[in-house]
Structures are given as C-alpha cells and as structure tokens.
Design an enzyme around this catalytic site. Structure first.
Site, PDB file in Angstrom:
ATOM      1  N   TYR A  28      37.727  29.812 -26.565  1.00  0.00           N
ATOM      2  CA  TYR A  28      38.004  30.776 -25.503  1.00  0.00           C
ATOM      3  C   TYR A  28      37.597  30.205 -24.147  1.00  0.00           C
ATOM      4  O   TYR A  28      38.353  30.294 -23.165  1.00  0.00           O
ATOM      5  CB  TYR A  28      37.250  32.076 -25.788  1.00  0.00           C
ATOM      6  CG  TYR A  28      37.301  33.077 -24.663  1.00  0.00           C
ATOM      7  CD1 TYR A  28      38.461  33.817 -24.413  1.00  0.00           C
ATOM      8  CD2 TYR A  28      36.191  33.290 -23.843  1.00  0.00           C
ATOM      9  CE1 TYR A  28      38.511  34.736 -23.373  1.00  0.00           C
ATOM     10  CE2 TYR A  28      36.230  34.209 -22.811  1.00  0.00           C
ATOM     11  CZ  TYR A  28      37.392  34.925 -22.580  1.00  0.00           C
ATOM     12  OH  TYR A  28      37.447  35.821 -21.544  1.00  0.00           O
ATOM     13  N   GLU A  50      38.023  44.585 -21.654  1.00  0.00           N
ATOM     14  CA  GLU A  50      36.802  44.542 -20.834  1.00  0.00           C
ATOM     15  C   GLU A  50      36.110  45.897 -20.846  1.00  0.00           C
ATOM     16  O   GLU A  50      34.878  45.982 -20.834  1.00  0.00           O
ATOM     17  CB  GLU A  50      37.128  44.116 -19.403  1.00  0.00           C
ATOM     18  CG  GLU A  50      37.564  42.671 -19.241  1.00  0.00           C
ATOM     19  CD  GLU A  50      36.452  41.654 -19.454  1.00  0.00           C
ATOM     20  OE1 GLU A  50      35.279  42.068 -19.632  1.00  0.00           O
ATOM     21  OE2 GLU A  50      36.747  40.448 -19.440  1.00  0.00           O
ATOM     22  N   TRP A  58      30.749  39.746 -25.155  1.00  0.00           N
ATOM     23  CA  TRP A  58      32.178  39.478 -25.196  1.00  0.00           C
ATOM     24  C   TRP A  58      32.609  38.900 -26.529  1.00  0.00           C
ATOM     25  O   TRP A  58      33.719  39.160 -26.995  1.00  0.00           O
ATOM     26  CB  TRP A  58      32.570  38.546 -24.047  1.00  0.00           C
ATOM     27  CG  TRP A  58      34.036  38.230 -24.051  1.00  0.00           C
ATOM     28  CD1 TRP A  58      34.614  37.028 -24.287  1.00  0.00           C
ATOM     29  CD2 TRP A  58      35.126  39.143 -23.828  1.00  0.00           C
ATOM     30  NE1 TRP A  58      35.992  37.126 -24.237  1.00  0.00           N
ATOM     31  CE2 TRP A  58      36.326  38.418 -23.954  1.00  0.00           C
ATOM     32  CE3 TRP A  58      35.194  40.516 -23.538  1.00  0.00           C
ATOM     33  CZ2 TRP A  58      37.579  39.007 -23.802  1.00  0.00           C
ATOM     34  CZ3 TRP A  58      36.440  41.098 -23.399  1.00  0.00           C
ATOM     35  CH2 TRP A  58      37.613  40.353 -23.522  1.00  0.00           C
TER      36      TRP A  58
END
Length: 205
Positions: A28, A50, A58
């Site tokens: 990522y 988000e 995350w």
C-alpha cells in the site's frame, strides 16, 4: 545520510516508519499512499473508508477493504445512495466490515449527498476535494525554510492542516458526515493531494 523513523525492508528499500513489516502495508505504501487518486467514485470510496478508519488503524481497514467493497457494491455512488434501512441491518451483521452503525448510516447519507452533487455537475466531488490541494504537494518543513523540504521524522508530520480544516468545513456544509479535519488530512495524504513520504524514503524524490 542516516534518517530517523524509516523501516528498511528485506528488499533493502527504506520506507516511512509507519509501514512496519506487514507485506500488505508495504505494498500500500509503495503503490497507493501519496499517489494521486482521481475520479468521483474512487474518491467516494476513499472518503468512506477514511470515515470507517476514524479511531482505528488504517491497516485494519486496508485488510478489510475487499469485504467493504463487496458489502458496499464497490462503492458505486448511485447504488449506495439507494441502500435502505434493511441494508443497514444487513451491514451490521457483516463481519467483513467495521460494524459501526453511525459510520454505516453516514456512508449512505454521504452517498446521497454525493449523488446530488454529481447530478448538478459531473466530477463535482473530485473537483471539490482537489480544490483544497496545497500549493506544494511536499509539505514545507518549517525548520528548513524550503517549500519542497520533506519531513525528517514522523513527529513532524501534521495531523491537521489549514487545508484539511477548510475541506472538512466545506464537506460538512454540504451535509457530509465523519469528515473531520484529521480524517480529511489522512485522505489528503492517501489520495495524493499531499506527499508526506519522509526524507530518505525510497519514494521521496
């Protein structure tokens, strides 16, 4: 030169220290974080994820992203805007996602707001978000006196900026939920409105 807060992978590449050693996080970081993300649907997905990330790490969201995409019809804006109370209950039982009722309902409401925006002007969500891109994608290190200087440590990277506060206010005014200034700065980082790769990271150029 030696830099702090970098993680050296088994491939010998230096990455921002928040990545750690998780392979998916490394991918990522290398392929998505800080890369310019364009288009209404892609940005709607990012905005939604988000929001679900708020209060969580995350990586928790990233590993559940395939499940989120299936549960939310690949974040097709029209489809999510048409979800009903029955869909909310369905999602609350879906173990592949974060089962937070307030965030689920907010995602549906945000889809409706986005749909209304796009009915008025195609590309409206994309244009709105990108209108808050700072003058320089590389945030200025106030100590360096150079507008292109990169942060040297994770502690220097802000959680909120003037631009993220302004974006948050603009979205809230339109009726979006879970779009606080901190969440919006995380979006700006991940969607490439800013480039916060640390000095010494192999993607810092």
């Amino acid at each position: 030169m030696a830099y702090k807060d970098l993680e050296i992978g088994e491939d010998g590449l230096a990455r921002c220290g928040w990545v750690g050693t998780d392979p998916e996080y490394m991918r990522y970081h290398d392929e998505e974080w800080g890369v310019k993300l364009l288009g209404d649907q892609k940005l709607f997905e990012k905005l939604s994820l988000e929001a679900f990330q708020a209060g969580l790490s995350w990586i928790t969201i990233l590993k559940r992203r395939p499940g989120f995409r299936e549960a939310f019809s690949d974040f097709n804006i029209d489809a999510v805007a048409s979800f009903t109370d029955d869909d909310v209950e369905r999602l609350m039982l879906d173990e592949r996602i974060i089962r937070n009722r307030a965030k689920i309902v907010a995602t549906l409401e945000n889809a409706k707001v986005t749909k209304n925006l796009l009915e008025q002007s195609a590309g409206a969500l994309h244009d709105l978000i990108w209108s808050f891109q700072p003058m320089s994608r590389q945030r200025a290190n106030s100590c360096a006196g150079d507008e292109h200087a990169r942060y040297a440590t994770l502690a220097e990277v802000p959680a909120v900026t003037t631009e993220s506060e302004q974006l948050s206010k603009a979205l809230k005014k339109l009726g979006f939920k879970f779009v606080g200034a901190t969440t919006m700065y995380a979006l700006m980082q991940s969607a490439g409105l800013v480039d916060d790769h640390l000095a010494g990271c192999h993607l810092a150029n």
